[in-house]
Design an enzyme around this catalytic site. Sequence first.
Site, mmCIF file in Angstrom:
data_model
loop_
_atom_site.group_PDB
_atom_site.id
_atom_site.type_symbol
_atom_site.label_atom_id
_atom_site.label_comp_id
_atom_site.label_asym_id
_atom_site.label_seq_id
_atom_site.Cartn_x
_atom_site.Cartn_y
_atom_site.Cartn_z
ATOM 1 N N LYS A 151 0.859 -1.186 0.000
ATOM 2 C CA LYS A 151 0.000 0.000 0.000
ATOM 3 C C LYS A 151 0.896 1.237 0.000
ATOM 4 C CE LYS A 151 -4.367 0.911 2.270
ATOM 5 N NZ LYS A 151 -5.260 0.958 1.124
HETATM 6 N N1 PY5 Z 1 -7.762 -2.292 -3.227
HETATM 7 C C1 PY5 Z 1 -7.280 -1.037 -3.133
HETATM 8 C C2 PY5 Z 1 -6.628 -0.425 -4.309
HETATM 9 C C3 PY5 Z 1 -7.404 -0.346 -1.913
HETATM 10 O O1 PY5 Z 1 -6.916 0.886 -1.811
HETATM 11 C C4 PY5 Z 1 -8.053 -0.948 -0.819
HETATM 12 C C5 PY5 Z 1 -8.210 -0.214 0.479
HETATM 13 C C6 PY5 Z 1 -8.546 -2.265 -0.969
HETATM 14 C C7 PY5 Z 1 -8.375 -2.896 -2.190
HETATM 15 C C8 PY5 Z 1 -9.201 -3.002 0.163
HETATM 16 O O2 PY5 Z 1 -8.261 -3.325 1.145
HETATM 17 P P1 PY5 Z 1 -8.675 -3.504 2.677
HETATM 18 O O3 PY5 Z 1 -9.843 -4.401 2.691
HETATM 19 O O4 PY5 Z 1 -7.477 -4.115 3.303
HETATM 20 O O5 PY5 Z 1 -8.986 -2.160 3.199
HETATM 21 N N2 PY5 Z 1 -8.342 1.173 0.359
HETATM 22 C C9 PY5 Z 1 -8.208 2.071 1.481
HETATM 23 C C10 PY5 Z 1 -9.259 1.816 2.545
HETATM 24 O O6 PY5 Z 1 -9.049 2.239 3.677
HETATM 25 C C11 PY5 Z 1 -8.247 3.508 1.006
HETATM 26 C C12 PY5 Z 1 -9.510 3.943 0.372
HETATM 27 C C13 PY5 Z 1 -9.583 5.401 0.059
HETATM 28 O O7 PY5 Z 1 -10.295 1.214 2.278
#
Ligand code: PY5
Length: 297
Positions: A151
Amino acid sequence: MTKFVWIDGKIVEWENAKIHVMTHALHYGTSVFEGIRGYYNGEYMLIFRLREHVKRLLDSSKILGLKLKYSLEDIEKAIIDTVKANNFKENIYIRPIAFVSSQTIQLDIRNLDTSLAIIIFPFGKYLKEGIRVKIVSWRRVHNTMLPVMAKIGGIYVNSVLALREARENGYDEALLMDINGYVVEGSGENLFIVRNEKIYTPPTNNSILEGITRDSVIKILKDMGYEVIEKPLVREELYTADEIFLTGTAAEITPVIEVDNIKIGIGNITKKLIEEFNNIVYGKNKKYEKWLTKVIL
Ligand code: PY5
């Protein structure tokens, strides 16, 4: 509304949590971050899968080559301390970020300084319930080009452009294809589809972020008795899906009601899953209590 921010071992007031304009990470995107949710159940804060998020932060640092001065336990404790200091009695979002903090144009980061900050703020819904999505023209960067499993701040330019294209065309969210034309994920969410009672999600070698909500949802669905198959998905499988939903810390479980103007219903599997997920995050399901870190405020 946030009073305190944790930065490099100290809790400081929001106004004083500042960095210099020459900070390396601002110029080159050399940061790694996490998004974690805390659910307030009326009595205490429940942090969802804290350990897994901190572990991913450390893995992201390792992949980028940041040298963090803190261990998994140190960071967990710092997050809990910051939650306590702010004392929010409502749902929160926790954003730890490690970044190259040296003031230099050098690209060689091996001997540069790294800072760690933890920011917390009240947070409700990120997306509305039932969204219209567009498969955009920007492709998800392939993991031979950038380590998308990490990330990393800079990689989010890919998401920013994809979401801008979707929003400018009147949609709520973007779905990206990878370089091979498989539909892989949203700008900040993983993708699931239901077709003929089976549930599919793209595999981790499809240039996706290995989402922690994705992992949770796979486990919950299997426990509910469904089959979850990790396989690459083509556009037509989305168009003909019975149900589609996106998962992420911010998005939680968000049903998709339209892909490229093709209508998709919000079906029973998605509805049951959302109900089960809500019970779990508020600590109402004993079986998944190990996913929650209880913070007494
Ligand atoms: N894919 C991407 C590109 C992401 O940025 C995120 C999370 C996920 C998948 C899902 O991962 P997880 O389930 O571990 O959160 N995005 C961040 C979030 O906090 C940033 C969003 C603005 O959900």
